[in-house]
Design a protein around this motif. Structure first.
Motif, mmCIF file in Angstrom:
data_model
loop_
_atom_site.group_PDB
_atom_site.id
_atom_site.type_symbol
_atom_site.label_atom_id
_atom_site.label_comp_id
_atom_site.label_asym_id
_atom_site.label_seq_id
_atom_site.Cartn_x
_atom_site.Cartn_y
_atom_site.Cartn_z
ATOM 1 N N HIS A 81 -2.762 -1.640 -1.212
ATOM 2 C CA HIS A 81 -3.314 -2.646 -0.299
ATOM 3 C C HIS A 81 -4.348 -1.945 0.569
ATOM 4 C CE1 HIS A 81 -3.538 -5.642 2.946
ATOM 5 N NE2 HIS A 81 -3.074 -6.513 2.040
ATOM 6 N N SER A 82 -5.346 -2.703 0.983
ATOM 7 C CA SER A 82 -6.419 -2.115 1.788
ATOM 8 C C SER A 82 -5.894 -1.483 3.069
ATOM 9 C CB SER A 82 -7.474 -3.169 2.110
ATOM 10 O OG SER A 82 -6.898 -4.252 2.836
ATOM 11 N N THR A 83 -4.772 -2.015 3.599
ATOM 12 C CA THR A 83 -4.224 -1.449 4.831
ATOM 13 C C THR A 83 -3.588 -0.086 4.614
ATOM 14 O OG1 THR A 83 -2.147 -2.639 4.449
ATOM 15 C CG2 THR A 83 -3.802 -3.738 5.820
ATOM 16 N N ALA A 84 -3.390 0.298 3.346
ATOM 17 C CA ALA A 84 -2.798 1.605 3.048
ATOM 18 C C ALA A 84 -3.852 2.638 2.647
ATOM 19 C CB ALA A 84 -1.767 1.463 1.936
ATOM 20 N N GLU A 85 -5.145 2.242 2.594
ATOM 21 C CA GLU A 85 -6.201 3.149 2.136
ATOM 22 C C GLU A 85 -6.280 4.404 3.012
ATOM 23 O OE1 GLU A 85 -8.304 3.158 -0.364
ATOM 24 O OE2 GLU A 85 -8.114 1.153 -1.250
ATOM 25 N N GLN A 86 -6.342 4.215 4.326
ATOM 26 C CA GLN A 86 -6.489 5.376 5.206
ATOM 27 C C GLN A 86 -5.293 6.303 5.085
ATOM 28 O OE1 GLN A 86 -7.681 4.569 9.221
ATOM 29 N NE2 GLN A 86 -7.022 6.562 9.980
ATOM 30 N N ALA A 87 -4.096 5.738 5.049
ATOM 31 C CA ALA A 87 -2.894 6.562 4.929
ATOM 32 C C ALA A 87 -2.888 7.311 3.593
ATOM 33 C CB ALA A 87 -1.647 5.692 5.065
ATOM 34 N N ALA A 88 -3.385 6.663 2.531
ATOM 35 C CA ALA A 88 -3.434 7.298 1.216
ATOM 36 C C ALA A 88 -4.370 8.501 1.230
ATOM 37 C CB ALA A 88 -3.876 6.290 0.160
ATOM 38 N N HIS A 89 -5.547 8.361 1.871
ATOM 39 C CA HIS A 89 -6.482 9.487 1.953
ATOM 40 C C HIS A 89 -5.901 10.621 2.785
ATOM 41 C CE1 HIS A 89 -10.164 8.066 -0.084
ATOM 42 N NE2 HIS A 89 -9.719 6.850 0.236
ATOM 43 N N GLU A 90 -5.215 10.279 3.868
ATOM 44 C CA GLU A 90 -4.584 11.310 4.695
ATOM 45 C C GLU A 90 -3.489 12.032 3.918
ATOM 46 O OE1 GLU A 90 -3.311 9.218 8.143
ATOM 47 O OE2 GLU A 90 -5.350 8.934 8.926
#
Length: 409
Positions: free
Chosen positions: A329-338
């Motif tokens: 989900h788009s809301t998990a993109e930043q957490a995925a990159h981190e």
């Protein structure tokens, strides 16, 4: 549409990886033999090559990429590596460090007709041993070459050919006899060999022309003109190779195309590449550095074509399969990159899926040869968890995000 220049090629990732495997293998074995890596500039003053390769050589006459810079200095892209190493030996005052054992790798440039295994920009790995006149230096370089080719698994479809072109005294006597023999049959020689008869007669010995080869069957042999020094040096090399179990053949017609060679010359050849059969070539060059204005310094070295080795060697680099991090989900993109950054920082190779639905991202992870996928969405993040899927077995389980490094090792 823009194209690469004729005779050049791009090293796309798969081929670049193969080149790196060859270079890394050769580097590791060279270091085991006590050789150290060195690099010289890709271009030199043209005189470096003209003085060392010989004005009559094909490289100087036909193949060098020479140009003038804005200061009207004549420069040449290096057509081979030894002359640059010799120049550096003089200009950097390396005579105080002999014996000097050097290896190098990088691109070379020659204007030749492109064909399989031969390009106008090509890459070589080479080794040089400077400051040792003993024939055991020749043996050292030959065994290094053999061990590298053995590690690359190309010794089964290649053969080592040796010859000695003697010292200057032996070579002069032989050249006089060879010229006298060929002058009587000069009209039967190929056009190239007729030219070489007056400027570089020894080069006729490696002519591929059938007419020349037929004449050379009855030509005098250089071994009949060795003085005691030349004979003794070559005998030591041959005996040592036999004792070490390294197979070789003596080829009395083998010469090197460059003027600075003397005594032992050699080539590893293959029948698997058509006309371009030499995969590693070299020899002794005791007069080279003195010819360039440096101190009298014996030397021996060789160079191998990386493109040709890449076509022959089945050896592949062992690849560490990465982890795929897949946000759902788009809301998990930043957490995925981190998370991806965190896993990489811990030493784990990691790929991130930038776009697409879950199915497409999983397919891409499989195509990238990932071994596991870490799937995270907003619900998993809220619980501090991630779903880890083994892409080989299909098994999947929920793992705490804090424990991922331990789980993914």
């Amino acid at each position: 549409m823009l194209q690469s220049v004729r005779g050049t090629h791009d090293l796309l990732p798969e081929l670049q990886a193969k080149h790196n495997t060859i270079i890394d293998t050769a580097r590791s074995i060279s270091e085991r033999f006590g050789f150290n890596e060195m690099s010289t500039p890709i271009f030199e003053f043209s005189e470096v090559f003209k003085r060392t390769l010989g004005e009559a050589s094909d490289i100087v006459n036909k193949e060098m990429y020479t140009f003038k810079d804005r200061n009207e200095e004549e420069l040449t892209l290096r057509p081979e590596g030894t002359a640059g190493i010799a120049r550096a030996f003089i200009s950097e005052g390396l005579s105080q460090k002999i014996p000097l054992k050097i290896f190098y790798q990088g691109p070379m440039f020659r204007y030749e007709r492109p064909q399989k295994g031969r390009q106008r920009q090509f890459h070589q790995f080479g080794a040089e041993l400077l400051g040792v006149a003993s024939p055991y230096a020749d043996v050292e370089c030959l065994t290094l070459a053999y061990e590298i080719l053995k590690a690359l698994k190309v010794t089964d479809n290649s053969r080592l050919e040796l010859n000695s072109i003697g010292d200057s005294e032996s070579r002069t006597r032989y050249t006089d006899a060879l010229v006298k023999f060929l002058q009587q049959k000069s009209s039967e020689l190929s056009q190239d060999s007729q030219k070489r008869l007056t400027v570089n007669p020894l080069r006729i010995l490696d002519s591929k022309d059938e007419r020349d080869q037929a004449l050379l069957k009855n030509a005098p042999l250089i071994s009949d003109f060795y003085n005691e020094t030349s004979k003794s040096m070559f005998d030591v090399i041959c005996t040592s190779l036999k004792n070490l179990g390294i197979p070789f053949e003596v080829n009395p017609l083998l010469v090197r195309g460059l003027d600075y060679y003397s005594h032992c010359v050699f080539e590893f050849r293959t029948t698997a590449l058509g006309a371009q059969d030499a995969i590693l070539s070299g020899g002794r060059y005791d007069q080279l550095i003195e010819t360039m204005g440096g101190p009298s310094t014996p030397g021996i070295g060789w160079a191998a074509g990386i493109e040709r080795l890449a076509m022959l060697s089945p050896v592949q680099r062992a690849v560490t399969r990465p982890i795929a991090v897949i946000p759902v989900h788009s809301t998990a993109e930043q957490a995925a990159h981190e998370l991806c950054y965190r896993l990489r920082s811990s030493g784990l190779p990691c790929e991130i899926a930038f776009s697409g639905n879950l199915s497409k991202r999983m397919k891409r992870a499989s195509n990238q040869n990932c071994r596991k996928a870490v799937v995270i969405g907003p619900d998993e993040l809220a619980r501090g968890e991630a779903m880890v899927k083994d892409l080989d077995s299909g098994e999947q389980k929920v793992v705490r995000v804090a424990d991922l490094e331990r789980e993914l090792v």
